[in-house]
Scaffold this active site. Structure first.
Site, PDB file in Angstrom:
ATOM      1  N   ASN A  76      -4.518   3.040  23.416  1.00  0.00           N
ATOM      2  CA  ASN A  76      -3.990   1.825  22.794  1.00  0.00           C
ATOM      3  C   ASN A  76      -5.139   1.212  21.997  1.00  0.00           C
ATOM      4  O   ASN A  76      -6.016   0.578  22.563  1.00  0.00           O
ATOM      5  CB  ASN A  76      -3.501   0.869  23.894  1.00  0.00           C
ATOM      6  CG  ASN A  76      -3.059  -0.468  23.336  1.00  0.00           C
ATOM      7  OD1 ASN A  76      -2.936  -0.639  22.117  1.00  0.00           O
ATOM      8  ND2 ASN A  76      -2.813  -1.426  24.225  1.00  0.00           N
ATOM      9  N   TRP A  77      -5.090   1.437  20.691  1.00  0.00           N
ATOM     10  CA  TRP A  77      -6.190   0.927  19.856  1.00  0.00           C
ATOM     11  C   TRP A  77      -6.140  -0.575  19.682  1.00  0.00           C
ATOM     12  O   TRP A  77      -7.076  -1.178  19.178  1.00  0.00           O
ATOM     13  CB  TRP A  77      -6.128   1.565  18.462  1.00  0.00           C
ATOM     14  CG  TRP A  77      -6.507   3.012  18.391  1.00  0.00           C
ATOM     15  CD1 TRP A  77      -6.934   3.821  19.411  1.00  0.00           C
ATOM     16  CD2 TRP A  77      -6.500   3.822  17.204  1.00  0.00           C
ATOM     17  NE1 TRP A  77      -7.184   5.080  18.933  1.00  0.00           N
ATOM     18  CE2 TRP A  77      -6.927   5.113  17.587  1.00  0.00           C
ATOM     19  CE3 TRP A  77      -6.160   3.585  15.880  1.00  0.00           C
ATOM     20  CZ2 TRP A  77      -7.035   6.164  16.669  1.00  0.00           C
ATOM     21  CZ3 TRP A  77      -6.265   4.627  14.969  1.00  0.00           C
ATOM     22  CH2 TRP A  77      -6.702   5.906  15.367  1.00  0.00           C
ATOM     23  N   LYS A  78      -4.996  -1.180  20.019  1.00  0.00           N
ATOM     24  CA  LYS A  78      -4.802  -2.621  19.775  1.00  0.00           C
ATOM     25  C   LYS A  78      -5.062  -2.920  18.291  1.00  0.00           C
ATOM     26  O   LYS A  78      -4.768  -2.073  17.451  1.00  0.00           O
ATOM     27  CB  LYS A  78      -5.676  -3.454  20.721  1.00  0.00           C
ATOM     28  CG  LYS A  78      -5.470  -3.019  22.175  1.00  0.00           C
ATOM     29  CD  LYS A  78      -6.052  -3.942  23.191  1.00  0.00           C
ATOM     30  CE  LYS A  78      -5.751  -3.398  24.574  1.00  0.00           C
ATOM     31  NZ  LYS A  78      -6.216  -4.256  25.638  1.00  0.00           N
ATOM     32  N   HIS A  88       3.629  -4.914  26.190  1.00  0.00           N
ATOM     33  CA  HIS A  88       2.228  -5.052  26.611  1.00  0.00           C
ATOM     34  C   HIS A  88       1.963  -6.515  26.978  1.00  0.00           C
ATOM     35  O   HIS A  88       2.510  -7.424  26.364  1.00  0.00           O
ATOM     36  CB  HIS A  88       1.301  -4.608  25.475  1.00  0.00           C
ATOM     37  CG  HIS A  88      -0.123  -4.499  25.925  1.00  0.00           C
ATOM     38  ND1 HIS A  88      -0.937  -5.608  26.056  1.00  0.00           N
ATOM     39  CD2 HIS A  88      -0.850  -3.435  26.324  1.00  0.00           C
ATOM     40  CE1 HIS A  88      -2.127  -5.208  26.510  1.00  0.00           C
ATOM     41  NE2 HIS A  88      -2.099  -3.900  26.683  1.00  0.00           N
ATOM     42  N   GLU A  91      -0.388  -8.420  26.333  1.00  0.00           N
ATOM     43  CA  GLU A  91      -0.876  -9.249  25.215  1.00  0.00           C
ATOM     44  C   GLU A  91       0.292  -9.718  24.349  1.00  0.00           C
ATOM     45  O   GLU A  91       0.262 -10.802  23.783  1.00  0.00           O
ATOM     46  CB  GLU A  91      -1.925  -8.468  24.405  1.00  0.00           C
ATOM     47  CG  GLU A  91      -3.234  -8.380  25.178  1.00  0.00           C
ATOM     48  CD  GLU A  91      -4.080  -7.157  24.894  1.00  0.00           C
ATOM     49  OE1 GLU A  91      -3.857  -6.472  23.878  1.00  0.00           O
ATOM     50  OE2 GLU A  91      -4.981  -6.876  25.709  1.00  0.00           O
ATOM     51  N   GLU A 122      -0.032  -2.357  34.520  1.00  0.00           N
ATOM     52  CA  GLU A 122      -1.289  -2.878  33.984  1.00  0.00           C
ATOM     53  C   GLU A 122      -1.535  -4.280  34.532  1.00  0.00           C
ATOM     54  O   GLU A 122      -1.029  -5.265  33.969  1.00  0.00           O
ATOM     55  CB  GLU A 122      -1.225  -2.952  32.454  1.00  0.00           C
ATOM     56  CG  GLU A 122      -1.065  -1.620  31.762  1.00  0.00           C
ATOM     57  CD  GLU A 122      -1.677  -1.652  30.369  1.00  0.00           C
ATOM     58  OE1 GLU A 122      -2.546  -0.819  30.106  1.00  0.00           O
ATOM     59  OE2 GLU A 122      -1.304  -2.521  29.566  1.00  0.00           O
ATOM     60  N   GLY A 135      -9.299  -5.072  29.788  1.00  0.00           N
ATOM     61  CA  GLY A 135     -10.416  -5.475  28.937  1.00  0.00           C
ATOM     62  C   GLY A 135     -11.499  -6.245  29.667  1.00  0.00           C
ATOM     63  O   GLY A 135     -12.375  -6.828  29.052  1.00  0.00           O
ATOM     64  N   SER A 164      -9.007  -1.280  32.141  1.00  0.00           N
ATOM     65  CA  SER A 164     -10.417  -0.860  32.262  1.00  0.00           C
ATOM     66  C   SER A 164     -10.588   0.562  32.791  1.00  0.00           C
ATOM     67  O   SER A 164     -11.530   0.828  33.546  1.00  0.00           O
ATOM     68  CB  SER A 164     -11.208  -1.863  33.113  1.00  0.00           C
ATOM     69  OG  SER A 164     -11.170  -3.147  32.514  1.00  0.00           O
ATOM     70  N   GLY A 224      -7.274   1.065  26.642  1.00  0.00           N
ATOM     71  CA  GLY A 224      -7.654   0.290  25.468  1.00  0.00           C
ATOM     72  C   GLY A 224      -9.078   0.613  25.047  1.00  0.00           C
ATOM     73  O   GLY A 224      -9.335   1.575  24.330  1.00  0.00           O
ATOM     74  N   GLY A 225     -10.034  -0.173  25.539  1.00  0.00           N
ATOM     75  CA  GLY A 225     -11.435  -0.078  25.111  1.00  0.00           C
ATOM     76  C   GLY A 225     -11.993   1.336  25.074  1.00  0.00           C
ATOM     77  O   GLY A 225     -12.604   1.741  24.078  1.00  0.00           O
TER      78      GLY A 225
HETATM   79  P1  PGA Z   1      -8.384  -1.727  28.570  1.00  0.00           P
HETATM   80  O1  PGA Z   1      -6.909  -2.030  27.977  1.00  0.00           O
HETATM   81  O2  PGA Z   1      -8.432  -0.254  28.848  1.00  0.00           O
HETATM   82  O3  PGA Z   1      -9.322  -2.132  27.453  1.00  0.00           O
HETATM   83  O4  PGA Z   1      -8.537  -2.552  29.784  1.00  0.00           O
HETATM   84  C1  PGA Z   1      -5.775  -1.415  28.533  1.00  0.00           C
HETATM   85  C2  PGA Z   1      -4.544  -1.911  27.841  1.00  0.00           C
HETATM   86  O5  PGA Z   1      -4.507  -3.080  27.442  1.00  0.00           O
HETATM   87  O6  PGA Z   1      -3.564  -1.160  27.663  1.00  0.00           O
END
Ligand code: PGA
Length: 260
Positions: A10-12, A96, A98, A168, A174, A214, A235-236
């Site tokens: 997930n590049w966001k 998600h 977010e 999640e 994050g 994470s 994500g990260g």
């Molecule tokens: P993260 O994000 O790996 O940076 O914690 C995961 C996500 O939001 O899907």
């Protein structure tokens, strides 16, 4: 275990088209060997067509990070399922945290998006999870089961291969603060049990449930080793090809270990 692991990036809100091209060109040859793992890369809309084109006929699926459940019309700023398919997407993240927290997506919207994606033949990766406050107050399962139940209500005659869930916990996203492998297993095991009760055994046995929050090369193996964890939404650690490939390899190794 019949479920194929999935590693989803997930590049966001990151990467230009040029950066997406460079990433995809580097990823494709390195992901090609991990033939036991499904790999999806969920990118910004602006990069989707290019990543979709480059990954066509490869083992990598291009995905989006959101869409709207109507197919066309007066919905300024929105993108529909047919548009995603047209741009080359095979998957889409739905609900998600977010999007729920920053953009006000409700359980109802998330459920309708999940249903529309399944009907359109786009694989939805449906996210559910609790905040730190909810967990500390003992409300983890109330929150997660509530989000899940609303999605289940919308699903009819859906087979387990046509949808993916991602647990999640919001406090782990994050933050570097990963759930312990036991916490991930506990939540995902409960999610699978509820799916079995509400949708049926075949569905629950075949549907993939990912962990997200994470995940990084240092902790992937122990999370992936949990019985009910079928992969990760990352994500990260997905933003650099090197670390994402290490995660794909960790998933591939888990399969090798279970077979021996
Ligand atoms: P993260 O994000 O790996 O940076 O914690 C995961 C996500 O939001 O899907």
């Amino acid at each position: 275990m019949a479920r194929r692991p999935m590693m989803a990036a997930n590049w966001k809100m990151n990467k230009t088209i040029r950066e997406a091209e460079e990433y995809t060109a580097a990823l494709l040859p390195r992901a090609a060997d991990a033939d036991e793992v499904d790999v999806a890369v969920c990118v910004p809309f602006t990069c989707l067509h290019e990543v979709g084109r480059m990954s066509e006929d490869t083992r990598v699926t291009a995905g989006a990070q959101n869409f709207y459940f109507e197919d066309s019309g007066a919905f300024t700023g929105e993108i529909s399922a047919p548009m995603l398919l047209d741009a080359g997407a095979g998957a889409v993240i739905v609900g998600h945290s977010e999007r729920r927290e920053t953009f006000g997506e409700t359980d109802d919207m998330v459920a309708r998006k999940a249903k529309r994606a399944v009907d359109a033949d786009l694989l939805p990766i449906v996210c559910i999870g609790e905040t730190k406050g909810e967990r500390d107050a003992g409300g983890m399962w109330d929150k997660v089961s509530g989000q899940l139940s609303r999605v289940i209500e919308e699903l009819e005659n859906v087979d387990g291969e046509s949808i993916v869930f991602a647990y999640e916990p919001i406090w782990a996203i994050g933050t570097g603060d990963t759930a312990t492998p036991e916490d991930a297993q506990d939540a995902i095991g409960k999610i699978r049990d509820l799916l079995e009760e509400e949708v049926g055994e075949d569905f629950a046995e075949s549907v993939r449930i990912l962990y997200g929050g994470s995940v990084k090369p240092e902790n992937a193996a122990e999370i992936m080793a949990q019985e009910d964890v079928d992969g990760a939404l990352v994500g990260g650690a997905s933003l650099e090809v090197d670390s994402f490939v290490q995660l794909i390899d960790a998933a591939q190794n888990t399969v090798a270990q279970t077979e021996h």
